[in-house]
Design a protein around this motif. Structure first.
Motif, mmCIF file in Angstrom:
data_model
loop_
_atom_site.group_PDB
_atom_site.id
_atom_site.type_symbol
_atom_site.label_atom_id
_atom_site.label_comp_id
_atom_site.label_asym_id
_atom_site.label_seq_id
_atom_site.Cartn_x
_atom_site.Cartn_y
_atom_site.Cartn_z
ATOM 1 N N TYR A 83 17.747 37.965 22.636
ATOM 2 C CA TYR A 83 18.231 39.288 22.240
ATOM 3 C C TYR A 83 17.225 40.272 22.794
ATOM 4 C CZ TYR A 83 22.248 38.697 19.220
ATOM 5 O OH TYR A 83 23.488 38.457 18.740
ATOM 6 N N MET A 105 20.054 45.775 20.354
ATOM 7 C CA MET A 105 20.097 44.318 20.512
ATOM 8 C C MET A 105 21.408 43.921 21.173
ATOM 9 S SD MET A 105 17.865 42.505 17.883
ATOM 10 C CE MET A 105 19.008 41.684 16.792
ATOM 11 N N GLU A 156 16.857 41.226 30.738
ATOM 12 C CA GLU A 156 17.960 40.734 29.913
ATOM 13 C C GLU A 156 18.580 39.507 30.573
ATOM 14 O OE1 GLU A 156 19.115 44.610 30.537
ATOM 15 O OE2 GLU A 156 19.389 45.089 28.419
ATOM 16 N N GLU A 187 13.062 41.826 21.954
ATOM 17 C CA GLU A 187 12.372 41.348 20.753
ATOM 18 C C GLU A 187 10.897 41.036 21.052
ATOM 19 O OE1 GLU A 187 12.771 40.031 16.627
ATOM 20 O OE2 GLU A 187 14.064 41.189 17.927
ATOM 21 N N ASP A 204 13.749 38.056 26.855
ATOM 22 C CA ASP A 204 14.217 37.840 25.494
ATOM 23 C C ASP A 204 15.646 37.354 25.484
ATOM 24 O OD1 ASP A 204 11.894 38.755 24.071
ATOM 25 O OD2 ASP A 204 12.393 40.727 24.853
#
Lengths: 237, 224
Positions: free
Chosen positions: A64, B219, A87, A67, A62
């Motif tokens: 962000y 996030m 990440e 997600e 993702d």
């Protein structure tokens, strides 16, 4: 690195076909393509279609974090322990091509934790037309575009369009509404890709992912052909 | 020794996972502590003289051939924040993978066998530097520079900072990086006589605290 090369030490270095204990690892298929083209929806549909017959896991990249992983969890396409999010530090293409170490860790960790798997789908973060997977990370790759982003995308080309092992043109149900000419897309894709296959999909219909699932099953057959484990591993719960 | 090996190991394209880590600058940007090249400079300088010094000394000691298992314990003792321990081991595993491909040798294989969960990144860096034929001082320079180069690159992505300004920040920090590397290498030179306890234990409590907070964000763009 050659796929049949093995290392004596602990742990694989790159896309070695065998795990440290000598067993053949899962087939790794990458799914790339622009934002919103339907990569995650395709992964979800593939999981629903294949999960009863094959042992599956998914790695998401993702932008962000989490997600896409959260979408797959919400849709309950696989148990949570079979979905890992990597990440990417604002550079999704780097994580699948230039520096694949975090993704390699994720795929190896899934097999270490879950036992033998048949197939690991590695989904890239939504990126641009030049984003492709390293051969050190995946064995074969799918590039997903959709009709609503413009029917000139196959003509524009780029490494994803021209070199992916399968090009998927998604959302064909929208073609009449956005003025996309599927015939033009097909002939442009053929010109760009030579003999490489193209699948047109509409995931809103029943079994809409079938052309992609059939292609994946062919790849699995070829992969298993080279192993001492011709039968599918135990199905996912 | 090959001077070029140093460039390979220190180069921003060495595939060891750093690109997904901000070195704490993502949390600092969110707190508005870093918002331009001046505040980036201050952040990098602070990180260099604290976490950077500690990491550089560990890397230098590992490159000098001291027991990586002892040094890994010393690294744990100097890394109180669980999030930063996890990050250090994850980056250590990723660096080890790249180093084993680039400079295959028994020392790197042994490290992979002895610490399958990963050694702290500076310890792996030192063993890798030695495998590449580099010196303790070289390893200290790579570790120290990495502690400022990572945040600077991340700040460009997070703030849309002018990349020329961010590079100028790094250029202005060169003397500081050299000084920290020398200090680290000196400390590593005393390990043989005085033990790993002689290595610096500088830290930045704010980096430790914000790293723990950052790890809990739902996030974020960077892994740390």
């Amino acid at each position: 690195m050659h796929l049949d090369h093995t290392h004596d030490g602990s742990g694989a270095v790159s896309a070695d076909a065998r795990r440290p204990d000598g067993t053949r690892r899962a087939l790794r298929i990458g799914l790339g393509g622009p934002v919103g083209s339907g990569k995650t929806a395709t992964v979800a549909a593939l999981c629903r279609t294949l999960r009863d017959r094959y042992a599956l896991a998914v790695v998401t990249n993702d932008i962000y974090t989490r997600e896409d992983a959260d979408f797959l969890l919400r849709e309950a396409v696989l148990p949570p322990e079979r979905i890992t999010a990597v990440e990417t530090g604002a550079c999704p293409h780097t994580a699948i091509r230039d520096d694949i170490s975090a993704n390699l860790e994720a795929v190896e960790d899934l097999e270490d934790r879950l036992g033998p798997l048949d197939l690991i789908l590695v989904e890239s973060g939504g990126d641009n037309l030049t984003a492709t997977f390293s051969k050190g990370l995946v064995d074969t790759q799918i590039f997903v575009i959709d009709v609503s982003s413009g029917d000139d995308i196959p003509r524009k080309g780029g490494p994803g369009i021209t070199t992916a092992d399968l090009l998927v043109v998604n959302k064909t149900d929208l073609a009449p509404h956005v003025g996309a000419d599927l015939t033009t897309m097909a002939s442009d894709a053929a010109r760009r890709r030579g003999d490489l296959p193209v699948a047109f999909t509409s995931l809103t219909g029943d079994d809409g992912v079938r052309p992609v699932a059939d292609w994946v099953l062919e790849r699995l057959t070829v992969w298993h052909h080279g192993t001492a484990r011709p039968e599918p591993a135990t199905a996912t719960p | 020794m090959s001077r070029t090996a140093l460039l390979v190991l220190a180069g921003g394209r060495f595939p060891a996972g750093d690109h997904a880590h901000s070195g704490g600058v993502e949390a600092a940007v969110a707190a508005r502590a870093v918002h331009d090249s001046a505040t980036l400079y201050a952040f990098c300088r602070g990180r260099l003289h604290t976490a950077g010094l500690t990491a550089a000394a560990l890397a230098a000691a590992a490159a000098a051939g001291h027991d990586p298992l002892v040094l890994d314990e010393a690294a744990d003792a100097r890394t109180p924040a669980p999030a930063l321990r996890a990050t250090a081991r994850k980056l250590g595993r990723q660096l080890l993978r790249a180093a084993r491909a680039a400079w295959p040798c028994e020392a790197l294989e042994r490290l992979a066998r002895d610490l399958p969960g990963g050694a702290h990144q500076p310890v792996v860096l030192g063993v890798a530097a030695h495998a590449a034929g580099l010196t303790a001082s070289d390893a200290a320079h790579v570790a120290a520079f990495g502690h400022v180069a990572g945040p600077a690159t991340a700040a460009v992505r997070l703030l849309g900072l002018d990349p020329f300004d961010a590079t100028a920040v790094l250029a202005r920090l060169c003397d500081d990086v050299d000084a920290v590397a020398h200090q680290a290498a000196d400390a590593a030179g005393r390990v043989a006589g005085e033990g790993a306890g002689v290595l610096p234990a500088a830290s930045s409590p704010l980096l430790d605290i914000t790293a723990e907070q950052h790890a809990a964000w739902p996030m974020r763009l960077f892994a740390s």
